[in-house]
Design a protein around this motif. Structure first.
Motif, PDB file in Angstrom:
ATOM      1  N   VAL A  10       0.863  -1.193   0.000  1.00  0.00           N
ATOM      2  CA  VAL A  10       0.000   0.000   0.000  1.00  0.00           C
ATOM      3  C   VAL A  10       0.893   1.234   0.000  1.00  0.00           C
ATOM      4  O   VAL A  10       1.673   1.450   0.928  1.00  0.00           O
ATOM      5  N   GLY A  13       4.934   4.746  -3.741  1.00  0.00           N
ATOM      6  CA  GLY A  13       5.950   5.799  -3.692  1.00  0.00           C
ATOM      7  C   GLY A  13       7.342   5.198  -3.689  1.00  0.00           C
ATOM      8  O   GLY A  13       7.560   4.076  -4.177  1.00  0.00           O
ATOM      9  N   ALA A  15       9.274   4.011  -1.242  1.00  0.00           N
ATOM     10  CA  ALA A  15       9.464   2.776  -0.475  1.00  0.00           C
ATOM     11  C   ALA A  15       8.700   1.613  -1.099  1.00  0.00           C
ATOM     12  O   ALA A  15       9.228   0.499  -1.221  1.00  0.00           O
ATOM     13  N   VAL A  35      -0.848  -0.807  -4.565  1.00  0.00           N
ATOM     14  CA  VAL A  35      -1.928   0.169  -4.770  1.00  0.00           C
ATOM     15  C   VAL A  35      -1.483   1.526  -4.243  1.00  0.00           C
ATOM     16  O   VAL A  35      -0.800   1.618  -3.225  1.00  0.00           O
ATOM     17  N   LEU A  48      10.402  17.753  -6.569  1.00  0.00           N
ATOM     18  CA  LEU A  48       9.224  18.621  -6.447  1.00  0.00           C
ATOM     19  C   LEU A  48       9.575  19.978  -5.835  1.00  0.00           C
ATOM     20  O   LEU A  48       8.852  20.953  -6.034  1.00  0.00           O
ATOM     21  N   LYS A  50      12.748  21.108  -6.266  1.00  0.00           N
ATOM     22  CA  LYS A  50      14.011  21.426  -6.931  1.00  0.00           C
ATOM     23  C   LYS A  50      13.749  21.603  -8.440  1.00  0.00           C
ATOM     24  O   LYS A  50      13.053  22.519  -8.825  1.00  0.00           O
ATOM     25  N   THR A  81      -6.063   4.536  -5.997  1.00  0.00           N
ATOM     26  CA  THR A  81      -6.716   3.568  -5.108  1.00  0.00           C
ATOM     27  C   THR A  81      -6.287   3.855  -3.672  1.00  0.00           C
ATOM     28  O   THR A  81      -5.107   3.717  -3.338  1.00  0.00           O
ATOM     29  N   ILE A  83      -6.549   3.020   0.283  1.00  0.00           N
ATOM     30  CA  ILE A  83      -6.964   2.028   1.288  1.00  0.00           C
ATOM     31  C   ILE A  83      -7.430   2.775   2.538  1.00  0.00           C
ATOM     32  O   ILE A  83      -6.719   3.649   3.048  1.00  0.00           O
ATOM     33  N   TRP A 106       3.056  -1.916   4.331  1.00  0.00           N
ATOM     34  CA  TRP A 106       2.438  -0.592   4.429  1.00  0.00           C
ATOM     35  C   TRP A 106       3.514   0.450   4.133  1.00  0.00           C
ATOM     36  O   TRP A 106       4.476   0.593   4.875  1.00  0.00           O
ATOM     37  N   SER A 243       0.779   8.593   7.256  1.00  0.00           N
ATOM     38  CA  SER A 243      -0.495   7.947   6.900  1.00  0.00           C
ATOM     39  C   SER A 243      -0.522   6.545   7.504  1.00  0.00           C
ATOM     40  O   SER A 243      -0.001   5.606   6.901  1.00  0.00           O
ATOM     41  N   PRO A 246      -5.430   3.926   8.591  1.00  0.00           N
ATOM     42  CA  PRO A 246      -6.143   2.719   8.149  1.00  0.00           C
ATOM     43  C   PRO A 246      -5.688   1.443   8.864  1.00  0.00           C
ATOM     44  O   PRO A 246      -6.416   0.450   8.881  1.00  0.00           O
ATOM     45  N   ASP A 270       8.606   6.720   5.158  1.00  0.00           N
ATOM     46  CA  ASP A 270       8.294   7.895   5.986  1.00  0.00           C
ATOM     47  C   ASP A 270       7.288   7.617   7.097  1.00  0.00           C
ATOM     48  O   ASP A 270       7.234   8.359   8.074  1.00  0.00           O
ATOM     49  N   GLU A 286      12.528  10.786   7.304  1.00  0.00           N
ATOM     50  CA  GLU A 286      11.881  11.130   6.032  1.00  0.00           C
ATOM     51  C   GLU A 286      12.973  11.370   5.006  1.00  0.00           C
ATOM     52  O   GLU A 286      13.469  12.483   4.856  1.00  0.00           O
ATOM     53  N   TRP A 318      20.328  14.693   1.221  1.00  0.00           N
ATOM     54  CA  TRP A 318      20.908  15.808   0.454  1.00  0.00           C
ATOM     55  C   TRP A 318      19.876  16.918   0.287  1.00  0.00           C
ATOM     56  O   TRP A 318      18.675  16.700   0.432  1.00  0.00           O
TER      57      TRP A 318
HETATM   58  C1  LIG Z   1       9.184  18.308  -1.807  1.00  0.00           C
HETATM   59  C2  LIG Z   1      10.003  17.187  -1.227  1.00  0.00           C
HETATM   60  C3  LIG Z   1      11.391  17.204  -1.356  1.00  0.00           C
HETATM   61  C4  LIG Z   1      12.163  16.177  -0.823  1.00  0.00           C
HETATM   62  N1  LIG Z   1      13.519  16.213  -0.980  1.00  0.00           N
HETATM   63  C5  LIG Z   1      14.273  15.183  -0.500  1.00  0.00           C
HETATM   64  C6  LIG Z   1      15.683  15.161  -0.697  1.00  0.00           C
HETATM   65  O1  LIG Z   1      16.265  16.078  -1.278  1.00  0.00           O
HETATM   66  N2  LIG Z   1      16.390  14.085  -0.222  1.00  0.00           N
HETATM   67  C7  LIG Z   1      15.765  13.054   0.437  1.00  0.00           C
HETATM   68  O2  LIG Z   1      16.437  12.099   0.854  1.00  0.00           O
HETATM   69  N3  LIG Z   1      14.439  13.061   0.643  1.00  0.00           N
HETATM   70  C8  LIG Z   1      13.677  14.093   0.184  1.00  0.00           C
HETATM   71  N4  LIG Z   1      12.313  14.092   0.375  1.00  0.00           N
HETATM   72  C9  LIG Z   1      11.708  13.000   1.155  1.00  0.00           C
HETATM   73  C10 LIG Z   1      11.484  11.764   0.315  1.00  0.00           C
HETATM   74  O3  LIG Z   1      10.860  12.094  -0.899  1.00  0.00           O
HETATM   75  C11 LIG Z   1      10.605  10.809   1.129  1.00  0.00           C
HETATM   76  O4  LIG Z   1      11.311  10.486   2.296  1.00  0.00           O
HETATM   77  C12 LIG Z   1      10.251   9.556   0.364  1.00  0.00           C
HETATM   78  O5  LIG Z   1       9.478   9.860  -0.767  1.00  0.00           O
HETATM   79  C13 LIG Z   1       9.497   8.601   1.275  1.00  0.00           C
HETATM   80  O6  LIG Z   1       9.038   7.510   0.554  1.00  0.00           O
HETATM   81  P1  LIG Z   1       7.724   6.752   1.023  1.00  0.00           P
HETATM   82  O7  LIG Z   1       7.485   5.687   0.023  1.00  0.00           O
HETATM   83  O8  LIG Z   1       7.812   6.417   2.460  1.00  0.00           O
HETATM   84  O9  LIG Z   1       6.560   7.838   0.904  1.00  0.00           O
HETATM   85  P2  LIG Z   1       5.985   8.484  -0.409  1.00  0.00           P
HETATM   86  O10 LIG Z   1       7.029   8.640  -1.449  1.00  0.00           O
HETATM   87  O11 LIG Z   1       5.274   9.704   0.070  1.00  0.00           O
HETATM   88  O12 LIG Z   1       4.934   7.431  -0.965  1.00  0.00           O
HETATM   89  C14 LIG Z   1       3.777   7.076  -0.254  1.00  0.00           C
HETATM   90  C15 LIG Z   1       2.639   6.919  -1.232  1.00  0.00           C
HETATM   91  O13 LIG Z   1       1.549   6.316  -0.534  1.00  0.00           O
HETATM   92  C16 LIG Z   1       0.335   6.921  -0.948  1.00  0.00           C
HETATM   93  N5  LIG Z   1      -0.685   6.702   0.077  1.00  0.00           N
HETATM   94  C17 LIG Z   1      -0.812   7.346   1.268  1.00  0.00           C
HETATM   95  N6  LIG Z   1      -1.879   6.852   1.949  1.00  0.00           N
HETATM   96  C18 LIG Z   1      -2.402   5.873   1.166  1.00  0.00           C
HETATM   97  C19 LIG Z   1      -3.509   5.009   1.317  1.00  0.00           C
HETATM   98  N7  LIG Z   1      -4.260   5.028   2.424  1.00  0.00           N
HETATM   99  N8  LIG Z   1      -3.801   4.153   0.311  1.00  0.00           N
HETATM  100  C20 LIG Z   1      -3.035   4.117  -0.823  1.00  0.00           C
HETATM  101  N9  LIG Z   1      -1.971   4.913  -1.014  1.00  0.00           N
HETATM  102  C21 LIG Z   1      -1.659   5.780  -0.025  1.00  0.00           C
HETATM  103  C22 LIG Z   1       0.738   8.366  -1.117  1.00  0.00           C
HETATM  104  O14 LIG Z   1      -0.196   9.049  -1.919  1.00  0.00           O
HETATM  105  C23 LIG Z   1       2.110   8.233  -1.776  1.00  0.00           C
HETATM  106  O15 LIG Z   1       2.011   8.183  -3.169  1.00  0.00           O
HETATM  107  C24 LIG Z   1      11.521  15.106  -0.146  1.00  0.00           C
HETATM  108  C25 LIG Z   1      10.125  15.095  -0.010  1.00  0.00           C
HETATM  109  C26 LIG Z   1       9.370  16.116  -0.553  1.00  0.00           C
HETATM  110  C27 LIG Z   1       7.874  16.082  -0.400  1.00  0.00           C
END
Ligand SMILES: Cc1cc2nc3c(=O)[nH]c(=O)nc-3n(C[C@H](O)[C@H](O)[C@H](O)COP(=O)(O)OP(=O)(O)OC[C@H]3O[C@@H](n4cnc5c(N)ncnc54)[C@H](O)[C@@H]3O)c2cc1C
Length: 401
Positions: A10, A13, A15, A35, A48, A50, A81, A83, A106, A243, A246, A270, A286, A318
């Motif tokens: 779920v 992104g 991860a 999903v 986003l 940069k 989608t 959850i 998750w 998040s 759920p 995150d 994060e 970075w």
């Molecule tokens: C503007 C910005 C700049 C950044 N710059 C840096 C950087 O320079 N260096 C660095 O190391 N990190 C940076 N980060 C942080 C990095 O992008 C995050 O740490 C990373 O994306 C985390 O990955 P993730 O998969 O945990 O979360 P995410 O990439 O946020 O992916 C999670 C996904 O889950 C989806 N989701 C949430 N809830 C649900 C649900 N209930 N059902 C289905 N889908 C769901 C979300 O919509 C999202 O698409 C930055 C973040 C942002 C926002």
């Protein structure tokens, strides 16, 4: 209708995508379904604030992998989608679709924290977490000259750098007495403050926002001291709300294999706090590094069980602002001493963080060699005197301790 899968991921992104990639690399041959709430295939978020925000990077170059990659590896991705609940081997989407899983990963990251003050819902108020957020912001920027950014963390400052380079009048409002207060030492905070001011950005520290003013669209930011900052557009960069609701939890903590306390449910990226020896406890990070390394650890455990290598990566991060490339290794949390290595006025330099005499982190600004060589010092908790660390005639890799 119930959709059955061996592994449900779920969150499509950073991860989630890495988890699917690593599962296949580890030899997992079962059915993987990923999903995600967004309309996009997995993409990079760092641009986003940069080069995607600046328009230098096109949308198709945000994708972590081309669309065909997922089909070739037999990873099913369902976008748009969301959850909303998880119970006993079943995840349920907001449109009623049900996903029966053997194992759940998750990886839902979080949502940008919203302003809670009056006027937060006005037009022209933006956040930056998704590509959609960025596209909305970019469309709205054309008619805006005076921009107020609330929050002096990395996302707020990177955004300030992009927009000031576009000729906008940018003000950053920060409640703390210095920028980057949560993540960096005062020398780094002061350096970035000066860099932004040199590019014409106004930085207001120790400054609280009372509310946003305007009829339908924001026209100003009212500060707690009564001042009104005129604004055509406001961007809030005030952090992330994980998040996890759920799952029926307020917060998620995992073990070193990224297992939650719930049966057959892992959590990564995150949204999840994990035991981290560099933090000397449990911490939620994060960063791309953390999302990728947690995903690898979870995938390895799913395939190999307890013989899998647990998560034990040295954190790195970075940030790009103007021509300043910051690279961080380690966690400066709890430092009791800092050493400036190099001359900040002359170009590349680093801030070395120590705790009880041991090197725990480095912030390296245009100093890639310190970053690369400093990692080993952080990993072994090297004990090196501040005078030696400050001596730029000796490379960090030659320092014993
Ligand atoms: C503007 C910005 C700049 C950044 N710059 C840096 C950087 O320079 N260096 C660095 O190391 N990190 C940076 N980060 C942080 C990095 O992008 C995050 O740490 C990373 O994306 C985390 O990955 P993730 O998969 O945990 O979360 P995410 O990439 O946020 O992916 C999670 C996904 O889950 C989806 N989701 C949430 N809830 C649900 C649900 N209930 N059902 C289905 N889908 C769901 C979300 O919509 C999202 O698409 C930055 C973040 C942002 C926002």
């Amino acid at each position: 209708m119930t959709h059955s899968t061996d592994i449900l991921i779920v969150g499509a992104g950073q991860a989630g995508a890495q988890a699917a990639i690593s599962l296949r690399q580890e030899g997992f041959t079962g059915h993987i379904t990923m999903v995600g709430e967004e309309a996009d295939l997995p993409y990079e978020r760092p641009p986003l604030s940069k080069d995607y925000l600046s328009g230098e990077r096109p949308a198709d170059r945000l994708l972590l992998r081309p669309p065909a990659f997922w089909a070739e590896r037999d990873v099913e991705i369902l976008t748009s989608t969301t959850i909303v609940s998880v119970e006993a081997g079943m995840a349920i989407a907001d449109d009623g679709r049900r996903f029966a899983f053997g194992t759940l990963i998750w990886a839902a990251g979080g949502h940008a924290r919203k302003l809670s003050c009056a006027g937060a819902e006005l037009g022209g108020v933006h956040m930056i977490r998704t590509r959609r957020d960025d596209d909305d912001l970019r469309a709205d920027l054309h008619s805006a000259q005076r921009i107020v950014i609330i929050g002096g963390g990395y996302v707020g400052l990177e955004t300030a750098a992009v927009l000031s380079k576009q000729g906008k009048d940018v003000t950053v409002v920060e409640a703390q007495p210095r920028l980057l207060a949560r993540v960096a030492g005062p020398a780094v905070s002061d350096y970035y403050k000066a860099a932004h001011e040199a590019h014409g950005v106004t930085i207001l520290l120790n400054t609280q926002v009372e509310g946003l003013e305007g009829a339908h669209r924001v026209s100003g930011v009212r500060l707690a001291d009564g001042r009104l900052l005129p604004a055509d557009l406001v961007i809030a960069g005030i952090g992330l709300v994980p998040s996890v609701a759920p799952l029926g939890l307020d917060a998620v903590t995992v073990d070193s294999h990224c297992r939650t306390s719930l049966p057959h449910i892992y959590a990564i990226g995150d949204c999840a706090a994990h035991p981290n020896r560099y933090a000397r406890g449990s911490i939620r990070l994060e960063s791309v590094q953390n999302a990728v390394d947690m995903a690898k650890a979870a995938a390895a455990h799913i395939v190999h069980g307890d013989s899998a290598k647990p998560y034990d990566a040295c954190p790195w991060f970075w940030s790009n602002q103007y021509d300043l490339k910051l690279q961080t290794v380690g966690l400066s949390l709890g430092h009791d001493e800092t050493v400036v290595r190099g001359d900040p006025a002359a170009g590349g330099w680093s801030l070395v963080y120590l705790r009880a005499g041991a090197v725990i982190a480095l912030d390296c600004i245009n100093a890639p060699r310190d970053y690369v060589q400093g990692k080993a010092l952080v990993e072994r908790g090297a004990r090196i005197s501040p005078a030696m660390l400050a001596d730029t005639t000796t490379p960090l890799k030659q320092m014993e301790g």
